[in-house]
Design an enzyme around this catalytic site. Structure first.
Site, PDB file in Angstrom:
ATOM      1  CG  HIS A  59      -3.420  -3.692   3.319  1.00 18.81           C
ATOM      2  ND1 HIS A  59      -2.448  -3.018   4.015  1.00 18.81           N
ATOM      3  CD2 HIS A  59      -4.113  -2.730   2.651  1.00 18.81           C
ATOM      4  CE1 HIS A  59      -2.544  -1.722   3.797  1.00 18.81           C
ATOM      5  NE2 HIS A  59      -3.547  -1.514   2.967  1.00 18.81           N
ATOM      6  CD  GLU A 103      -0.730  -5.637   5.743  1.00 16.41           C
ATOM      7  OE1 GLU A 103      -0.648  -6.163   4.612  1.00 16.41           O
ATOM      8  OE2 GLU A 103      -1.153  -4.467   5.914  1.00 16.41           O
ATOM      9  CB  CYS A 105      -0.971  -0.041   1.176  1.00 21.85           C
ATOM     10  SG  CYS A 105      -2.345   1.102   0.993  1.00 21.85           S
TER      11      CYS A 105
END
Lengths: 254, 1044
Positions: free
Chosen positions: A213, A215, A102
């Site tokens: 994302h 994660e 990002c």
């Protein structure tokens, strides 16, 4: 550093805000993550040599570095370039792995990691959007995405639209394709990105930048419809394989 | 942006213009939005060119217009005409509006630009000053100067904080705007007199009305009796003797300001401490409400919590936020604030400072907690409000747009997920919108053996102000919010937040906390240093502060302004002398500024110096306890008579009514808004505001959830659920009921998503936020407050749900003019309840969507609904008003006339406990079989069913029970009810358990694959039914195009 530890350097500071979950995802994949403030690294003058020796992974997490003012990722890119003068391609050549997620991806682009003909700007709809996307790894050299299928991941950004120069768009595109740099595409079109590009890698495949994302998708219970999926609570998130791939590649690099 | 690329900024601006002034929008054929910067640099030309190129030049995307500095950075002319040449209509008629901040307004982009120049130029950087703005370039032959001025005022700028210039195409081509003199002239510059005077305020010999006049003029918001108490303090022998030693006699302006801030309604909550005489004229004396209330706070808020007394309560009502134990290692902190007055004047800045302000409450609780979620609730007038607005009020759509962006930027840029909220529309929020911002935090219960919830200071500890600098912004925020809003409200009360400075400060202080580098801290909010240091001083018995050491945004602030300025992003800390060096070093390494302002003492005084000159000396006990008690009269005259009823065919009317209800702004999808908030950052999300099936595919569909669940700890499955309840329309029936409804809804929202309930160690806590029309000198509004407090108390006691934190805002009135006519608009009495609760294992969390055809639908709860005060009631009232009728004339539908009187749903706490204990895991075990759960609230059962169906596009077939009026059962609202589903195969087991435990329930029907809602009932003509397709329901609920 013991022979078995894989250390990962996770940057923070100046408005980066996904450092904790990025470190956690790396930890789950087998890394020993260290969250370090950019100011400390600059003060300590952490050289490329020290970076290469000390860390198998450099992670630039998501966030709003410098408030996204001027352009997203721009001032962070300037600060890294002027403060640390790391040559990330050199780091990759020495076996290092880089992930920019990002805002970290935006910073990598603004550092010129993917060439001067790639830029990134405001979503076509002119709005920040938090939505889950389907992103499919392309035939590319990316070690981070090796063997991964279509992933469902959250995207949370206002400036995720990749742009090429209009004049030589075709040649830029074919060059990126030739070098296997277009490594991740959206199934839909969440932001008007060129060629539905969700992520890019460098020609070695060791540097990955992506807008969604991974994660934030390491747990099954992070998925927006997990309560309706068989064993939704026990499942793993699609993002986990990205970090596991990195651990595998890092072990192979030694 | 180069012309060959689309310009999303211009697109978004055009959409805003379209919503506000559709006619003008049609006259704009083409538009581009351009960032504008004003710069002052001492460096040589070549260095400047080099730096600007490095920072701004992006040959893929951008052109850079710099006059004759770097002409090659654009097309052939190097100026604006290059961009104009790309307009589709040439030669074209061009106009531009350029906006810039007024002097002293926080300019975050300029701050970043200065930092970027510092990075690029390094030590060579000299004398950087920057300002930012933007220019909207438009083409259209029908555009007139008048229309554009209207556009500038109503859409493009907020004239309170921004100024604008109109430029013709001719002027734009001339490029004269880049001449240094022109840039100099346009540079926003704070010009203050630089006067360090401390005024002496003579109070002796003034009459009460003169004292009141003085208080009003100086925006102190002190009442006559309070001014007299101040005068009495200064006349005391002890005071005089003390002041003499400092060379002071009459009160100084610094002292008066400190007293005014400390005693403000905002800081002191005088109404909640007041002695109230309550009279009930209805004859139906509510036994729970006494006729003499000594203090609403003590008797109904803190007293209620004391009675419930749970072992997991760690710190309630004495710190910046409530603190409860989440597990052995961590505490959960919660606080909700309002930012109503600033948001009325500048919606964006008001909401932004609201959210970053409540974040600081969490950062400043105990030794400091990490914010883990934000909530936001907005109460506004309807966005398609068409009547004339009172002078100086902003249109509700502008307010909504601004506050939404404020929360977006405040939350997203701070990396805190915005996970829960509500939107409530009522025309009475036109005068003052209610903007609630909440934050939850996580704090280790101990750090190196030091308990984190205890605040301690020792004499000799240093006073440190950390984070942002002090400016003229936000002066008199606390006292201003303690007054009604009018057309003369001060602009200095408006501030813009700076999320990045705050993020740096937050990161720093959590790091310093983990190394125990400071003794304690608090946030700088309302009242600025006067409140933060004044309050911290009570921990050790004194403080000696030198304001000349405070870092300022610009010179020329008067001493009292430094003391009361509410400039944002600041925390106040007490640091032990031996830790100072380490503390300052870490701050420097994190790019955080610290002002060392003196030290804490044990002399019982708040001593304020400007250098060596004493400018304010106050006894702490007088400052904190010297204000006279307020006395209030409260008279309850009863609920208004209920409306009449008219027999209405349910078979014909129910379907269309359901579709209309689903499109009501109070009920319709908030997806447009939710998706602009980052609700997943930190990676903790388990139940999101929306659940979404097939995300990222063409079949993607979303539906609403009741509350949010987070998994805040990587190492544990324990979760936090958060939900809210707010129901101001019931205030029109009875504020007592309104309060109970808010509590019940907040609790149901967390139970629906999987919170625990009922065991002694079950963690479930409430936060109250009162927003009231001024109850002082208004016995009716005071009675509404009393009834609300006692309703809240009854509900909290019944559910064993302690209140852990709260806030009140008591002056939500507006007086102004519409076309010369005086108007007063007061908000309806509004109580927001926020509920936080533990989810023992997030893998058992629930969402509201029906999962599969064949699942059985149950209604849990006693199923007593009423149409009085329902959303359907509001809808019919509004329709009547549009036709010129009065609310009192409204008639509600009924299936068969003469079935009974119109009623509101009523609570039945014993039933509630049976239902909630089962759902919350205290009784039985088959709640684990639940496949979905959704509370029945606004719009009743019909709306709840539709919402459950929308996400997966499934159908449902239900039977309304006999003996109930179908209107009331389908659209009535009430208490304690949920719609839940279980697999067909487990339905009888669940029924058995519910029956055994005495939990009231009803099998309503089935989830079907038919993609339609089918409602059956037994009417006068036998079995009847109506059907609506799920697609119709979804379309009504989504109501696309209604919002930006």
């Amino acid at each position: 550093m013991s022979a078995n530890t894989l250390r990962a350097l996770v940057l923070t500071g100046d408005g980066i805000n996904c450092e904790v979950e990025t470190a956690e995802a790396l930890r789950l994949a087998g890394f020993e993550p260290e969250i370090r403030h950019l100011n400390d690294l600059i003060r300590e003058k952490l050289t490329l040599d020290a970076l290469s020796l000390g860390y198998a992974v450099l992670a630039l997490p998501g966030g709003f570095s410098f408030g996204d003012d001027l352009e997203s990722g721009k001032v962070l890119a300037l600060k890294i370039r002027h403060g640390l003068s790391w040559d990330l391609h050199e780091y990759a050549d020495r076996g290092g792995l880089v992930i920019g997620i990002c805002n970290g991806f935006q910073a990598l682009i603004k550092m010129g990691t993917f060439g001067k003909d790639v830029s990134i700007t405001h979503n076509a709809q002119g709005r920040f959007v938090n939505t889950w996307v389907r992103a499919t790894p392309q035939r590319s050299r990316s070690l981070w995405l090796k063997g991964a299928g279509t992933m469902e991941l959250p995207a949370r950004h206002g400036e995720g639209r990749i742009v090429f120069p209009v004049k030589n768009r075709a040649s830029v595109l074919s060059k990126l394709e030739r070098q296997g740099m277009i490594c991740l595409r959206y199934e839909g079109d969440p932001n008007g990105s060129e060629e539905r590009i969700a992520g890019l890698c460098d020609p070695t495949g060791r540097i990955l930048g992506l807008m969604p994302h991974p994660e934030a998708a390491v747990r099954g219970t992070a998925h927006p419809s997990w309560t309706g999926q068989p064993d939704g609570a026990g499942a793993r998130g699609d993002g986990m394989q990205v970090f596991e791939n990195a651990a595998r590649a890092a072990r192979e690099a030694r | 942006m180069r012309p060959e690329h689309v310009d999303p900024g211009a697109g978004a601006m055009l959409r805003r213009i379209e919503l506000a002034q559709p006619e003008l929008r049609r006259r704009i054929r083409w538009a581009r939005l351009i960032d504008v910067f004003w710069l002052e640099l001492d460096n040589p030309r070549e260095e400047v060119i080099h730096a600007l190129t490095e920072i701004f030049h992006d040959p893929v995307l951008k052109w850079l217009f710099t006059g004759d500095l770097i002409p090659s950075a654009a097309d052939k002319h190097g100026g604006m005409q290059d961009l104009m040449a790309a307009s589709p209509s040439l030669p074209g008629t061009f106009w531009a509006l350029e906006r810039r901040f007024r002097p002293g307004v926080t300019d975050n982009v300029a701050r970043t630009l200065s930092e970027a120049l510092g990075i690029v130029l390094g030590p060579r950087a000299g004398g950087i000053r920057a300002a930012s703005g933007s220019l909207l370039l438009m083409e259209g032959p029908q555009l007139s100067e008048d229309a554009l001025a209207g556009l500038a005022r109503d859409v493009f700028c907020n004239e309170l904080i921004e100024s604008w210039t109109m430029l013709s195409g001719e002027e734009l081509r001339r490029n004269s705007r880049f001449h240094p003199e022109q840039v100099q002239r346009q540079f926003p510059r704070v010009m203050l007199k630089g006067d360090r005077t401390v005024e002496r305020i003579g109070l002796d010999g003034l009459s009460v009305s003169q004292l009141e006049e003085m208080s009003r003029k100086r925006l102190w918001a002190l009442s006559g009796p309070e001014m007299l108490a101040v005068r009495e303090y200064y006349s005391r022998e002890q005071t005089r003797a003390l002041r003499k030693t400092y060379g002071l006699a009459d009160p100084t302006d610094v002292e008066m300001e400190v007293i005014a801030q400390t005693w403000s309604e905002h800081c002191k909550h005088k109404i909640f401490q007041a002695r109230i005489r309550y009279e009930d004229q209805t004859g139906e004396n509510q036994p729970l409400i006494p006729n003499e209330v000594n203090s609403l706070f003590k008797e109904t808020i803190s007293g209620t919590t004391a009675e419930i007394d749970r072992p997991w309560l760690i710190s309630v009502f004495k710190d910046n936020a409530g603190v409860v134990a989440l597990d052995e290692e961590h505490a959960l902190c919660i606080k909700v604030e309002t930012h109503n007055s600033p948001s009325a004047l500048d919606p964006y800045g008001g909401a932004l400072t609201g959210i970053v302000g409540v974040n600081r409450d969490i950062l400043g609780v105990g030794l400091g907690a990490k914010p883990i979620f934000n909530t936001d609730v907005f109460c506004l007038a309807v966005p398609d409000y068409l009547q004339t607005l009172p002078d100086r009020l902003l249109h509700p759509r502008r307010i909504l747009d601004g506050v939404r962006r404020g929360v977006e930027h405040g939350g997203n840029k701070s990396g805190i997920p915005t996970v829960n909220g509500a939107l409530v529309f009522d025309s009475r929020f036109l005068g003052k919108p209610l903007i609630f911002c909440g934050t939850g935090g996580l704090m280790p219960r101990q750090i190196q053996g030091v308990p984190t919830h205890v605040k301690e200071i020792r004499p000799g500890d240093r006073i440190c102000m950390v984070g942002g600098r002090v400016g003229k912004d936000g002066i008199h925020g606390a006292t201003f919010s303690s007054l009604a809003l009018d057309e003369h409200s001060p602009v200095s009360a408006v501030q813009l937040g700076d999320p990045i400075t705050q993020k740096r400060t937050a990161d720093f202080l959590l790091e310093a906390r983990d190394r125990l580098l400071f003794r304690t801290l608090t946030d700088n909010g309302a009242g600025g240093l006067s409140s933060s240091i004044g309050e911290l001083a009570t921990l050790c018995g004194g403080a000696k502060m030198d304001i000349s050491q405070a870092k300022l945004k610009y010179p020329g602030l008067r001493p009292y302004e430094i003391v009361v300025s509410e400039s944002q992003e600041r925390m106040s800390m007490a640091v032990a002398p031996e830790k100072m060096q380490e503390f300052l070093t870490l701050a420097e390494n994190r790019g955080v500024e610290v002002s060392v302002l003196g030290e804490f003492t044990d002399r019982g005084l708040f001593e304020i110096f400007n250098g060596t000159e004493p400018v304010g000396i106050l006894h702490l006990d007088f400052l904190h306890d010297g204000n006279p008690r307020l006395e209030l009269e409260a008279v309850w005259t009863g609920s208004p008579p209920p409306p009449g009823q008219v027999e209405t065919g349910f078979d014909r009317e129910a379907g269309p009514m359901l579709l209309q209800l689903l499109s009501r702004p109070n009920i319709a999808s908030k997806e447009w808004m939710i998706r602009q908030y980052d609700h997943e950052v930190q990676g903790t999300s388990v139940v999101k505001p929306l659940h979404t099936v097939s995300p990222g595919s063409p079949e993607e569909r979303s539906g609403p959830n009741d509350g949010a669940v987070l998994k805040p700890k990587a190492s544990s499955w324990v979760g936090v659920a958060v939900g809210c309840g707010i129901n101001p329309k019931l205030s029109d029936v009875d504020p007592y009921l309104m309060a109970q409804s808010a509590v019940d809804e907040a609790v149901r929202n967390v139970l629906a998503v999987g919170a625990e309930y009922g065991r002694p160690d079950a963690v479930l806590a409430l936060v109250d936020n009162f927003c009231w029309p001024d109850p002082v000198n208004d016995a009716g509004k005071a009675a509404a407050l009393v009834r609300t407090c006692y309703g809240l108390r009854e509900a909290a006691l019944a559910l064993n749900a302690p209140l852990v934190s709260g806030k009140d805002s008591m002056k939500n009135d507006f007086t102004g003019r519409i076309q010369g006519q005086e108007v007063k608009i007061s908000v309806p009495p509004t109580l927001l309840m926020t509920c936080v609760a533990r989810v023992p294992d997030v893998r058992h969390a629930r969402t509201s969507d029906f999962k599969a055809a064949g699942d059985v639908i149950f209604l849990l709860g006693h199923g007593e609904f009423g149409l009085l005060g329902s959303e359907l009631h509001s809808l019919l009232s509004e329709r009547l008003r549009e036709k010129g009728g009065h609310d009192r004339q409204v008639v509600l539908p009924v299936g068969t006339a003469g079935q009974g009187r119109v009623r509101a749903g009523r609570p039945h706490w014993e039933v509630a406990n049976r239902v909630y204990r089962w759902l919350g895991g205290a009784e039985g075990k088959r709640q684990l079989h639940l496949r979905s759960a959704h509370d029945v609230s606004e719009g009743g059962l019909g709306v709840a069913l539709s919402e459950c169906m929308i996400a997966r596009g499934l159908g449902a077939a239900i039977d309304l029970p006999e003996g109930n009026d179908p209107w009331e059962y389908c659209f009535g609202e009430g208490f304690h009810s949920f719609l839940v589903t279980v697999r067909g195969a487990t339905a009888s087991e669940v029924e058995e358990e519910l029956s055994g435990l005495g939990v009231p329930f009803r099998r309503l029907g089935m989830v079907t694959s038919s993609r339609q809602l089918e409602v059956n009932w037994k009417g006068p003509a036998g079995r009847q039914s109506f059907q609506l397709s799920t697609a119709q329901l979804a379309q009504a609920w989504k109501k696309e195009g209604y919002w930006e």
